[in-house]
Enzyme design. Structure first.
Site, PDB file in Angstrom:
ATOM      1  N   LYS A 129     -12.861  -4.431   7.249  1.00 27.43           N
ATOM      2  CA  LYS A 129     -12.677  -5.187   6.010  1.00 27.43           C
ATOM      3  C   LYS A 129     -13.747  -6.254   5.856  1.00 27.43           C
ATOM      4  O   LYS A 129     -14.385  -6.683   6.820  1.00 27.43           O
ATOM      5  CB  LYS A 129     -11.292  -5.830   5.982  1.00 27.43           C
ATOM      6  CG  LYS A 129     -11.011  -6.769   7.159  1.00 27.43           C
ATOM      7  CD  LYS A 129      -9.621  -7.382   7.080  1.00 27.43           C
ATOM      8  CE  LYS A 129      -9.357  -8.330   8.247  1.00 27.43           C
ATOM      9  NZ  LYS A 129      -8.130  -9.116   8.080  1.00 27.43           N
ATOM     10  N   GLN A 144       1.200 -11.087  -3.370  1.00 28.03           N
ATOM     11  CA  GLN A 144      -0.192 -10.677  -3.169  1.00 28.03           C
ATOM     12  C   GLN A 144      -0.737 -10.071  -4.462  1.00 28.03           C
ATOM     13  O   GLN A 144      -0.048  -9.294  -5.117  1.00 28.03           O
ATOM     14  CB  GLN A 144      -0.281  -9.618  -2.072  1.00 28.03           C
ATOM     15  CG  GLN A 144      -0.254 -10.156  -0.663  1.00 28.03           C
ATOM     16  CD  GLN A 144      -0.612  -9.067   0.341  1.00 28.03           C
ATOM     17  OE1 GLN A 144      -0.097  -7.969   0.280  1.00 28.03           O
ATOM     18  NE2 GLN A 144      -1.480  -9.382   1.269  1.00 28.03           N
ATOM     19  N   ASP A 194      -2.493  -7.546  -5.055  1.00 24.68           N
ATOM     20  CA  ASP A 194      -2.973  -6.326  -4.410  1.00 24.68           C
ATOM     21  C   ASP A 194      -3.700  -5.418  -5.392  1.00 24.68           C
ATOM     22  O   ASP A 194      -3.380  -5.389  -6.579  1.00 24.68           O
ATOM     23  CB  ASP A 194      -1.779  -5.539  -3.855  1.00 24.68           C
ATOM     24  CG  ASP A 194      -1.623  -5.706  -2.356  1.00 24.68           C
ATOM     25  OD1 ASP A 194      -2.634  -5.968  -1.701  1.00 24.68           O
ATOM     26  OD2 ASP A 194      -0.494  -5.589  -1.859  1.00 24.68           O
ATOM     27  N   ARG A 250       7.081 -11.501   4.982  1.00 25.34           N
ATOM     28  CA  ARG A 250       6.622 -11.381   6.368  1.00 25.34           C
ATOM     29  C   ARG A 250       7.285 -12.475   7.199  1.00 25.34           C
ATOM     30  O   ARG A 250       7.358 -13.631   6.772  1.00 25.34           O
ATOM     31  CB  ARG A 250       5.097 -11.503   6.471  1.00 25.34           C
ATOM     32  CG  ARG A 250       4.353 -10.431   5.696  1.00 25.34           C
ATOM     33  CD  ARG A 250       2.857 -10.598   5.799  1.00 25.34           C
ATOM     34  NE  ARG A 250       2.159  -9.624   4.955  1.00 25.34           N
ATOM     35  CZ  ARG A 250       0.842  -9.586   4.793  1.00 25.34           C
ATOM     36  NH1 ARG A 250       0.071 -10.465   5.421  1.00 25.34           N
ATOM     37  NH2 ARG A 250       0.293  -8.677   4.013  1.00 25.34           N
ATOM     38  N   HIS A 302      -5.242  -1.189  -5.050  1.00 23.79           N
ATOM     39  CA  HIS A 302      -5.533  -0.027  -4.208  1.00 23.79           C
ATOM     40  C   HIS A 302      -6.336   0.964  -5.028  1.00 23.79           C
ATOM     41  O   HIS A 302      -5.884   1.422  -6.080  1.00 23.79           O
ATOM     42  CB  HIS A 302      -4.231   0.588  -3.690  1.00 23.79           C
ATOM     43  CG  HIS A 302      -3.481  -0.347  -2.790  1.00 23.79           C
ATOM     44  ND1 HIS A 302      -2.435  -1.120  -3.243  1.00 23.79           N
ATOM     45  CD2 HIS A 302      -3.652  -0.661  -1.485  1.00 23.79           C
ATOM     46  CE1 HIS A 302      -1.995  -1.870  -2.237  1.00 23.79           C
ATOM     47  NE2 HIS A 302      -2.708  -1.605  -1.168  1.00 23.79           N
ATOM     48  N   HIS A 359      -8.259  -1.030  -0.052  1.00 20.50           N
ATOM     49  CA  HIS A 359      -7.268  -2.085  -0.254  1.00 20.50           C
ATOM     50  C   HIS A 359      -8.043  -3.342  -0.652  1.00 20.50           C
ATOM     51  O   HIS A 359      -9.090  -3.632  -0.066  1.00 20.50           O
ATOM     52  CB  HIS A 359      -6.504  -2.401   1.031  1.00 20.50           C
ATOM     53  CG  HIS A 359      -5.866  -1.225   1.689  1.00 20.50           C
ATOM     54  ND1 HIS A 359      -4.496  -1.078   1.783  1.00 20.50           N
ATOM     55  CD2 HIS A 359      -6.396  -0.139   2.319  1.00 20.50           C
ATOM     56  CE1 HIS A 359      -4.217   0.037   2.434  1.00 20.50           C
ATOM     57  NE2 HIS A 359      -5.351   0.616   2.774  1.00 20.50           N
ATOM     58  N   CYS A 411       0.798  -1.245   0.000  1.00 21.40           N
ATOM     59  CA  CYS A 411       0.000   0.000   0.000  1.00 21.40           C
ATOM     60  C   CYS A 411       0.826   1.289   0.000  1.00 21.40           C
ATOM     61  O   CYS A 411       0.472   2.224  -0.731  1.00 21.40           O
ATOM     62  CB  CYS A 411      -1.010  -0.001   1.140  1.00 21.40           C
ATOM     63  SG  CYS A 411      -0.601  -0.986   2.569  1.00 21.40           S
TER      64      CYS A 411
END
Length: 400
Positions: free
Chosen positions: A231, A148, A150, A130, A152, A277, A101
């Protein structure tokens, strides 16, 4: 353990059997993709790109390592630094990204924005790291390095519900492609949250409003929201009915404020966008693991790393097999020839173990009649076909 569970082969064993991925003590929790695994992975990424282009997303790519100050600004340092990896470069502290992000926020801020541009939908297949405890690592399901899918979205306040609505449709479209069932959870404000209670209440109400308008069944998961916003989570049900959290839609009023994101509204005033997100696969790795166990390696034709295996009975039949291979590859199919000096029965058994959707057996009779003997995985022989007939059959299966 149920009989059904005992019959299933784990994705780790399938990954080894089908030569898709491997692990190494040289990089615990960081998968190595073998050539066939890359084919499977690339097919998933190609599907992602096609569907996102159609849905109005622009693909971006952001660095995997950025200065520590950025992560302090985003709030990840306060809420997530125990799970992050760090490095020193030129006497400055850097962090390897656990999420994508902040990079998307920097791209949004790279130029002046008008209300006419919004919504802006950025998609990124972002490699993240991670730190997971070694005892929790589990094949591709829980790893330390993963990609990911992802996205945004930067939206105006009046666009929140319509954009979340579109994301929910896109999630359903993706999961339906694989025949997955899924459950929905609405996760609310955690104890360790960022921002004001009033803004959180507004965000939670917006997400709940979309779920109710779409008449979707969902459960409320109290206190399990991200530190920056509530979320909606999507839990895929695997072949044993186990639940895996994959997709997510998160509403964020906090980070656009921390990064001073602004756009110019219709009255020429500066306004702050809201950030959504969003991920659908969740991670390519976890999704592949679920797919492997769901299909038990018996992938649909479009996903199979090797779609067609040609088995010449003897050396004299190899050149005919190579002609078949060339013509099928021109049609876009992934084809291999087993030209080893082995009995045809062994070749058939080994191809079945590799779960190739189609086997083509060629010998004297097939060459004489200009056909191939077609075997389909799990069904056995489905007869002799001319090459054009076979290609028509394959195209119809891919369409379905």
């Amino acid at each position: 353990m149920s009989a059904k569970a005992e019959e299933r082969v784990s994705h780790q064993k399938l990954g080894q059997q089908l030569e898709l991925f491997m692990s190494s003590e040289e990089a615990p929790g960081m998968p190595f993709y073998l050539p066939k695994g890359m084919v499977l992975r690339n097919e998933l990424e190609n599907l992602w790109r096609i569907k996102h282009q159609r849905a109005g997303y622009q693909e971006i790519k952001t660095p995997i390592m950025m200065k520590q100050e950025l992560w302090e600004q985003s709030g990840h340092w306060d809420h997530y630094h125990e799970n992050m990896y760090f490095s020193n470069v030129d006497e400055q502290k850097y962090a390897i990204k656990p999420m994508s992000c902040p990079g998307a926020l920097l791209i949004f801020n790279s130029k002046r924005r008008s209300y006419r541009e919004l919504p802006i939908r950025y998609g990124e297949l972002g490699l993240v790291h991670r730190h997971e405890l070694s005892g929790s690592l589990n094949g591709l399901l829980r790893v330390r390095a993963f990609t990911q899918d992802d996205a945004h979205l930067f939206v105006r306040e009046d666009q929140i519900e319509s954009e979340v609505d579109k994301v929910l449709d896109l999630v359903d479209e993706f999961y339906s492609e694989f025949g997955f069932s899924y459950k929905i959870e609405l996760s609310t404000r955690p104890e360790d949250f960022m921002g004001s209670v009033e803004v959180w209440d507004q965000a939670e109400q917006a997400l709940e409003s979309v779920l109710k308008k779409k008449q979707l069944d969902y459960q409320v998961n109290e206190g399990d929201g991200a530190f920056y916003g509530p979320k909606i989570d999507f839990h895929i049900l695997d072949s044993l009915g186990r639940s895996w959290q994959c997709g997510t839609v998160q509403l964020d009023f906090q980070m656009p404020e921390k990064f001073n994101c602004q756009y110019i509204d219709e009255e020429n005033n500066l306004r702050q966008p809201i950030m959504i997100h969003r991920a659908i696969y969740g991670s390519i790795e976890r999704f592949m693991a679920i797919l492997l166990e769901y299909f038990q390696g018996n992938f649909p034709l479009w996903l199979a790393p090797v779609q067609i295996k040609i088995l010449p009975i003897a050396d004299a039949h190899v050149s005919y097999a190579e002609e078949m291979k060339q013509q099928l590859e021109k049609e876009g199919y992934r084809v291999e020839i087993d030209d080893r000096v082995e009995k045809i029965g062994l070749k058939i058994r080994e191809s079945a173990m590799q779960k190739h959707p189609y086997m083509l057996i060629v010998g004297d009779q097939e060459i004489e009649n200009d056909v191939v003997n077609v075997r389909k995985h799990k069904l056995g022989s489905i007869g002799e076909m001319k090459l054009g007939e076979l290609i028509g059959h394959l195209k119809a299966e891919k369409r379905n």
